[in-house]
Design an enzyme around this catalytic site. Structure first.
Site, mmCIF file in Angstrom:
data_model
loop_
_atom_site.group_PDB
_atom_site.id
_atom_site.type_symbol
_atom_site.label_atom_id
_atom_site.label_comp_id
_atom_site.label_asym_id
_atom_site.label_seq_id
_atom_site.Cartn_x
_atom_site.Cartn_y
_atom_site.Cartn_z
ATOM 1 N N HIS A 1 47.295 -3.634 57.089
ATOM 2 C CA HIS A 1 48.636 -3.550 56.507
ATOM 3 C C HIS A 1 49.695 -3.779 57.575
ATOM 4 O O HIS A 1 49.963 -2.928 58.419
ATOM 5 C CB HIS A 1 48.824 -2.172 55.836
ATOM 6 C CG HIS A 1 50.120 -2.054 55.126
ATOM 7 N ND1 HIS A 1 50.983 -0.993 55.284
ATOM 8 C CD2 HIS A 1 50.726 -2.897 54.255
ATOM 9 C CE1 HIS A 1 52.049 -1.183 54.539
ATOM 10 N NE2 HIS A 1 51.932 -2.326 53.912
ATOM 11 N N GLU B 1 48.542 -0.790 59.954
ATOM 12 C CA GLU B 1 47.699 0.280 59.446
ATOM 13 C C GLU B 1 46.347 -0.348 59.106
ATOM 14 O O GLU B 1 46.277 -1.265 58.285
ATOM 15 C CB GLU B 1 48.317 0.928 58.206
ATOM 16 C CG GLU B 1 49.523 1.791 58.532
ATOM 17 C CD GLU B 1 50.251 2.316 57.304
ATOM 18 O OE1 GLU B 1 50.790 3.419 57.359
ATOM 19 O OE2 GLU B 1 50.304 1.590 56.276
#
Ligand SMILES: NC(=O)c1ccc[n+]([C@@H]2O[C@H](COP(=O)([O-])OP(=O)(O)OC[C@H]3O[C@@H](n4cnc5c(N)ncnc54)[C@H](O)[C@@H]3O)[C@@H](O)[C@H]2O)c1
Length: 591
Positions: free
Chosen positions: A142, A154
């Site tokens: 992410h 992430e």
């Protein structure tokens, strides 16, 4: 030795995909950039070109490096070209079925050991992974918007993601110059779980006409030092994407009403107001994709009604009173400072002098200006000396009965037409207004600590405050070089109402053992550009202060999601109040 990623595919070249292509190409990795049709491919090419050309114009990239970067990117329609890629990242719209179909197709096209990654913000990586025959090689990567700028990735591992896949992706993040936090598969991961409740709440404030779009954005930028206000950020994210993220988080994240998308968002999406990418969202932009706002704030019409303020009274002797006296005196206003007695006046005067001396040392004030500022302040132990001031700002203890008694006394003493202001951060201003016989003249002037440094003042309008009082209060804020934002008389005004629930949510996230204070702080700083992480800020603000504010918000709005985190209550009970006592979420031995 980690895996080498010689060739990487990116599917979907919208807001995020084009940025992700740029990240890889900048770091010397060949990228296959894939879209659904020729028109979308051309838009993706333009997105990438626009971004790298901007970097060249800003001097952040040489022309030669730009050309080399573009050389590394191969554009294609459809998936077959991805057959030899080591890693494919998808950044198609935030819809589960779409992503599942895409992953099933990628599974058929890509070589057996290729890693398949999703850039989803809120969908279940696990549900996406099981659409393939290789769920152990599926992972979340992410990125944050704009991908070439924000340092955070992430990395989302599901219960089936293989360890070597996680290690290889972590190694790749490092090679890309990114900082990763590796977390489990929960709606919104770290950053969006903490961000989107806040963004949605900001829209609800706008929808309720609680404050204007500029004022909401300015409040969060100036009051919290955020790089963008929430509405400008939603325009950057894209309102369609934001809608999908909120909707998924609502359904996956325990049906927290704070994630139920505010109706205004859906209306805007339906009307094609998607934010920057469509040229119009909460703001209007020069053209689709441009960051240049073309419908800036209209000047406030009521300012002509403002009364002249030459002499002000400040009541109180604490940190806020001292800071506010300094702000007025430095701006050239005569100040009558009223404390409870000579001793308090002496102490406050000393604190004022120390602060002004520090400004001289820093070089932001010269000695003559310091002496002139000190000369403008007269000290008194009685409010009778406020008989001829034009404005009173009270900054006494945060206790309703004390403040009410003070306002009743000011009503007896002050001349007609004076603006009576409170700098309360949590009490209803209307309670103070009705303690007087002149509620139209009563207003909130909420300064932030340290008052001389923070550029924001919230001007709180009660249901009885007159336009002239608001005009005077905003004019005086401008006259002392503060940015006024006008808001309604509700708990937390703008900044605290949007800030404290987010801090409380961060505590709940640690309490649920989803992540650690260190990773959450890193995520918010590196993913969202916040100057401090939530736990750093909680230790500075004080856990007791945060708990008190959160309780107020919860009691006023009865929003279940605002219930104070039990962990916060326990830490306060244990006396871990933050920096000022040497221990909060972290130890502060240097105190
Ligand atoms: N916008 C953000 O700030 C942000 C930040 C982080 C992650 N994300 C996530 O990134 C993903 C993409 O979001 P976005 O904001 O870039 O969306 P976007 O609407 O800007 O771009 C999506 C792109 O995908 C393309 N596309 C659609 N179907 C496709 C298919 N089958 N094959 C290939 N391309 C296809 C579209 O043509 C479009 O260009 C979403 O999962 C979103 O949650 C978004």
């Amino acid at each position: 030795m980690g895996r080498e990623f010689a060739s990487v595919g990116v599917v979907g070249l919208g807001t995020m995909g084009a940025g992700i292509v740029e990240v890889f190409a900048r770091n010397g990795i060949a990228v296959l950039a894939v879209e659904i049709n020729e028109a979308a491919l051309q838009r993706g090419r333009d997105n990438l070109r626009g971004s790298v050309d901007r970097a060249v114009r800003k001097g952040k990239l040489s022309e030669a490096d730009r050309d080399a970067l573009l050389e590394r990117v191969t554009f294609a329609v459809g998936l077959p070209s991805l057959h030899a890629a080591d890693l494919v990242i998808e950044a198609v719209p935030e819809q589960l079925e779409l992503k599942q179909r895409l992953f099933a197709d990628l599974d058929g096209v890509c070589k057996a050991d290729a890693i398949l990654a999703t850039n989803t913000s809120s969908l279940s990586v696990t549900e996406i992974s099981v659409a393939t025959g290789r769920p152990d090689r599926v992972i979340g990567m992410h990125f944050f918007n704009p991908a070439p700028v924000m340092k955070l990735v992430e990395v989302v591992r599901t219960v089936v993601t293989a360890d070597d896949v996680v290690t290889d992706i972590e190694g790749l993040c490092a090679r890309l110059g990114k900082v990763d936090v590796t977390i489990g598969d929960r709606a919104g991961f770290i950053a969006n779980a903490l961000l989107f409740g806040y963004l949605n709440q900001a829209v609800s404030l706008l929808e309720a006409r609680y404050a204007s779009r500029e004022d909401i954005d300015a409040a969060m930028k100036l009051g919290c030092g955020l790089p963008m206000g929430p509405l400008a950020l939603l325009d950057l994210i894209g309102l369609d994407t934001a809608y999908e993220i909120l909707d998924t988080m609502y359904r996956r994240g325990g049906r927290d009403r704070r994630h139920a998308p505010v109706p205004l968002i859906k209306q805007m999406v339906t009307a094609g107001l998607l934010g920057r990418k469509s040229g119009r969202g909460f703001y209007a932009y020069e053209k689709p994709g441009s960051p240049v706002v073309v419908d800036g704030a209209a000047a406030t019409a009521t300012e002509s009604e403002a009364r002249t303020i030459a002499k002000v009274g400040v009541v109180g002797s604490g940190t806020m009173a001292t800071g506010i006296i300094e702000v007025f005196a430095r701006a050239g206003l005569e100040v009558v400072a009223v404390t409870r007695g000579a001793e308090q006046s002496g102490r406050t005067g000393e604190a004022l002098k120390t602060s002004l001396d520090e400004a001289v040392v820093r070089g932001t004030l010269d000695e003559a200006a310091r002496d002139a500022a000190l000369g403008r302040v007269t000290w008194s132990a009685t409010i009778e000396h406020l008989a001829d001031v034009d404005l009173v700002v009270e900054a006494v203890v945060e206790d309703l009965s004390v403040k009410k008694a003070l306002f009743a006394a000011l009503d007896e003493t002050c001349k007609p037409g004076v603006v009576l202001a409170t700098t309360t951060s949590s009490l209803p201003v209307i309670e103070l207004a009705v303690a007087t016989r002149r509620p139209a003249d009563v207003v909130g002037l909420h300064f932030f600590n340290p008052a001389p440094a923070v550029g924001l003042v919230e001007v709180v309008r009660t249901i009885r405050t007159s336009d002239a009082t608001i005009a005077t209060a905003t004019a005086v804020a401008r006259a002392v070089a503060k940015h006024p934002v006008v808001c309604a008389d509700r708990s937390g005004f703008v900044v605290n109402a949007l800030l404290f629930p987010y801090l409380n949510d961060a505590v709940k996230m640690v309490e649920a053992s989803y992540s650690t204070a260190d990773d959450i702080d890193a995520a918010m700083k590196l993913g969202c550009g916040y100057p401090m992480g939530p736990f750093e800020l909680l230790d500075v603000v004080g856990l007791d202060v945060a708990l008190a504010m959160q309780r107020k918000l919860y009691l006023e709005l009865r929003e279940p999601g605002f219930a104070p985190a039990p962990l916060l209550e326990q830490l306060v009970t244990a006396g871990y109040l933050g920096r000022r006592v040497g221990r909060g979420f972290r130890d502060h031995p240097e105190r």
